[in-house]
Design an enzyme around this catalytic site. Structure first.
Site, PDB file in Angstrom:
ATOM      1  N   ILE A  12      20.836 -15.066 -46.426  1.00  0.00           N
ATOM      2  CA  ILE A  12      19.730 -14.209 -46.857  1.00  0.00           C
ATOM      3  C   ILE A  12      20.206 -12.770 -47.031  1.00  0.00           C
ATOM      4  O   ILE A  12      19.804 -12.079 -47.978  1.00  0.00           O
ATOM      5  CB  ILE A  12      18.555 -14.310 -45.877  1.00  0.00           C
ATOM      6  CG1 ILE A  12      17.972 -15.733 -45.900  1.00  0.00           C
ATOM      7  CG2 ILE A  12      17.464 -13.293 -46.217  1.00  0.00           C
ATOM      8  CD1 ILE A  12      16.900 -16.000 -44.868  1.00  0.00           C
ATOM      9  N   ASN A  33      29.882  -9.926 -39.263  1.00  0.00           N
ATOM     10  CA  ASN A  33      30.998 -10.382 -38.435  1.00  0.00           C
ATOM     11  C   ASN A  33      31.766 -11.385 -39.279  1.00  0.00           C
ATOM     12  O   ASN A  33      31.279 -12.488 -39.514  1.00  0.00           O
ATOM     13  CB  ASN A  33      30.459 -11.032 -37.157  1.00  0.00           C
ATOM     14  CG  ASN A  33      31.525 -11.757 -36.362  1.00  0.00           C
ATOM     15  OD1 ASN A  33      32.709 -11.601 -36.620  1.00  0.00           O
ATOM     16  ND2 ASN A  33      31.107 -12.566 -35.398  1.00  0.00           N
ATOM     17  N   TYR A 139      17.290 -20.642 -29.416  1.00  0.00           N
ATOM     18  CA  TYR A 139      17.231 -19.870 -30.661  1.00  0.00           C
ATOM     19  C   TYR A 139      15.793 -19.433 -30.935  1.00  0.00           C
ATOM     20  O   TYR A 139      15.507 -18.251 -31.163  1.00  0.00           O
ATOM     21  CB  TYR A 139      17.766 -20.693 -31.838  1.00  0.00           C
ATOM     22  CG  TYR A 139      17.437 -20.074 -33.172  1.00  0.00           C
ATOM     23  CD1 TYR A 139      18.106 -18.935 -33.612  1.00  0.00           C
ATOM     24  CD2 TYR A 139      16.439 -20.612 -33.991  1.00  0.00           C
ATOM     25  CE1 TYR A 139      17.789 -18.350 -34.830  1.00  0.00           C
ATOM     26  CE2 TYR A 139      16.121 -20.037 -35.205  1.00  0.00           C
ATOM     27  CZ  TYR A 139      16.798 -18.907 -35.620  1.00  0.00           C
ATOM     28  OH  TYR A 139      16.472 -18.321 -36.826  1.00  0.00           O
ATOM     29  N   LYS A 177      27.277 -22.098 -44.459  1.00  0.00           N
ATOM     30  CA  LYS A 177      26.473 -22.501 -43.303  1.00  0.00           C
ATOM     31  C   LYS A 177      26.774 -23.918 -42.811  1.00  0.00           C
ATOM     32  O   LYS A 177      26.320 -24.310 -41.733  1.00  0.00           O
ATOM     33  CB  LYS A 177      24.984 -22.375 -43.628  1.00  0.00           C
ATOM     34  CG  LYS A 177      24.527 -20.934 -43.852  1.00  0.00           C
ATOM     35  CD  LYS A 177      23.025 -20.841 -44.052  1.00  0.00           C
ATOM     36  CE  LYS A 177      22.275 -21.160 -42.777  1.00  0.00           C
ATOM     37  NZ  LYS A 177      20.819 -20.993 -42.917  1.00  0.00           N
ATOM     38  N   TYR A 292      11.699 -34.194 -33.381  1.00  0.00           N
ATOM     39  CA  TYR A 292      11.721 -33.921 -34.820  1.00  0.00           C
ATOM     40  C   TYR A 292      10.330 -33.559 -35.319  1.00  0.00           C
ATOM     41  O   TYR A 292       9.351 -34.251 -35.024  1.00  0.00           O
ATOM     42  CB  TYR A 292      12.236 -35.167 -35.553  1.00  0.00           C
ATOM     43  CG  TYR A 292      12.435 -35.007 -37.031  1.00  0.00           C
ATOM     44  CD1 TYR A 292      13.592 -34.438 -37.542  1.00  0.00           C
ATOM     45  CD2 TYR A 292      11.462 -35.441 -37.931  1.00  0.00           C
ATOM     46  CE1 TYR A 292      13.781 -34.308 -38.906  1.00  0.00           C
ATOM     47  CE2 TYR A 292      11.643 -35.318 -39.296  1.00  0.00           C
ATOM     48  CZ  TYR A 292      12.807 -34.752 -39.782  1.00  0.00           C
ATOM     49  OH  TYR A 292      12.995 -34.628 -41.132  1.00  0.00           O
TER      50      TYR A 292
END
EC number: 5.1.3.20
Length: 331
Positions: A12, A33, A139, A177, A292
């Protein structure tokens, strides 16, 4: 005036840098980074005024070394929902973000940051209210906790603070990713490699491939970020999805038909794609049972209430556009 984008070499972040460039903004400091050096590819076609490592940036910004900074787009974070090192996650996603926000408030700099739909966890309602926020992993918790701090600070903040709860974002510049890339990206590569796309079969009361997500193009994500950049008087935490859930079947069908189109072949219905073995269903894995989400759909009423009125791309539009972009670059 200077603009700073953290996570600038990421998915993004790099799209935001490109979007700023397209508006004539080139005085952009990129912060990231690059331990994963291949991410530099995302910045090759972007114009930036400087690059800084994330470890060097924070203290220098706090000291005011960059002069008057109009805005910080904070996209840098560990976005791996499978990360189990909680200390690392909280330091990287929570503490770093908190320090950066405090510096922005001290300097009167607009602060636009990436939150996440992971803050909702197992909730069945995706609205920006505390009662619906139930993160399932560290997260999601790191994003949730920072959002809570923002809510405390907003009443006294003298400059803009905007958080975006990204739903399932797909689009260009996500190759680095790996397994965390979008379903569209993985479907594209799977079909080119194997000639078929595999989806989960029946589960959770949903038919084969009918589990659904709120898929949003990174093009729309950039547009919303820039809308708030243009309206520094608007602050808050906002869902950033399309407000429309679409099944994984739609992603797969769009990917396959776009690739067929590139070969001069006609589009096929989902039934025909399945009949010809171009889309297959596999047994839902036991390891994911109970963990899920079968359905996500953002409530975008708060975003619309803030004045954002543009139509979002559907899967059929956005994923097709993305597949053509991938074909142009991968042949």
């Amino acid at each position: 005036m200077t603009i700073i984008v953290t996570g600038a070499a990421g998915f993004i972040g790099s799209n935001l840098v490109k979007g700023l460039n397209e508006r004539g903004e080139t005085n952009v400091i990129a912060v990231d980074n690059l331990t994963r050096a291949d991410k530099f590819h995302n910045l090759v076609d972007c114009e930036i005024s400087d690059y800084l490592d994330k470890q060097d940036f924070l203290a220098r910004f706090a000291r005011g070394e960059f002069g008057k900074v109009r805005a910080v787009f904070h996209e840098g974070a560990c976005s791996d929902t499978m990360e189990t090192d909680g200390r690392y996650m909280m330091e990287n996603n929570y503490r770093y973000t908190l320090s950066l926000m405090e510096s922005c408030l001290e300097q009167g700099t607009q602060f636009l940051y990436a939150s996440s739909a992971a803050t909702y966890g197992a909730s069945q309602v995706f609205r920006e209210d505390r009662e619906f926020e139930r993160p399932l992993n560290v997260y999601g918790y790191s994003k949730f906790l920072f959002d809570q701090i923002v809510r405390r600070r907003l009443p006294s903040a003298l400059s803009q603070i905007v958080g975006f709860r990204y739903f399932n974002v797909y689009g260009p510049r996500e190759t680095h990713k790996g397994r965390m890339a979008s379903v569209a990206f993985h479907n594209f590569n799977q079909f080119r490699a194997d000639g078929t796309v595999k989806l989960f079969g029946e589960y959770g009361g949903y038919g084969p491939g009918m589990q659904s997500r709120d898929f949003i193009s990174v093009e729309d994500v950039v547009k919303v970020n820039l809308f708030f950049f243009d309206h520094p008087e608007k602050s808050g935490i906002f869902n950033l999805g399309t407000g429309r859930a679409q099944p994984f079947n739609d992603i797969a069908a769009t990917v396959v038909n776009t690739l067929r189109e590139a070969e001069g072949k006609p589009p096929l219905s989902l039934d025909d794609l399945v009949q010809e073995g171009l889309v297959e269903y596999v047994k839902f894995p036991d390891a994911l049972r109970g963990k899920y989400q079968c359905f996500t759909q953002s409530d975008v009423s708060k975003l619309r209430g803030a004045g954002y009125s543009e139509r979002f791309l559907s899967v059929e539009e956005g994923v097709a556009r993305y597949c053509r972009w991938l074909l142009e670059r991968n042949g």
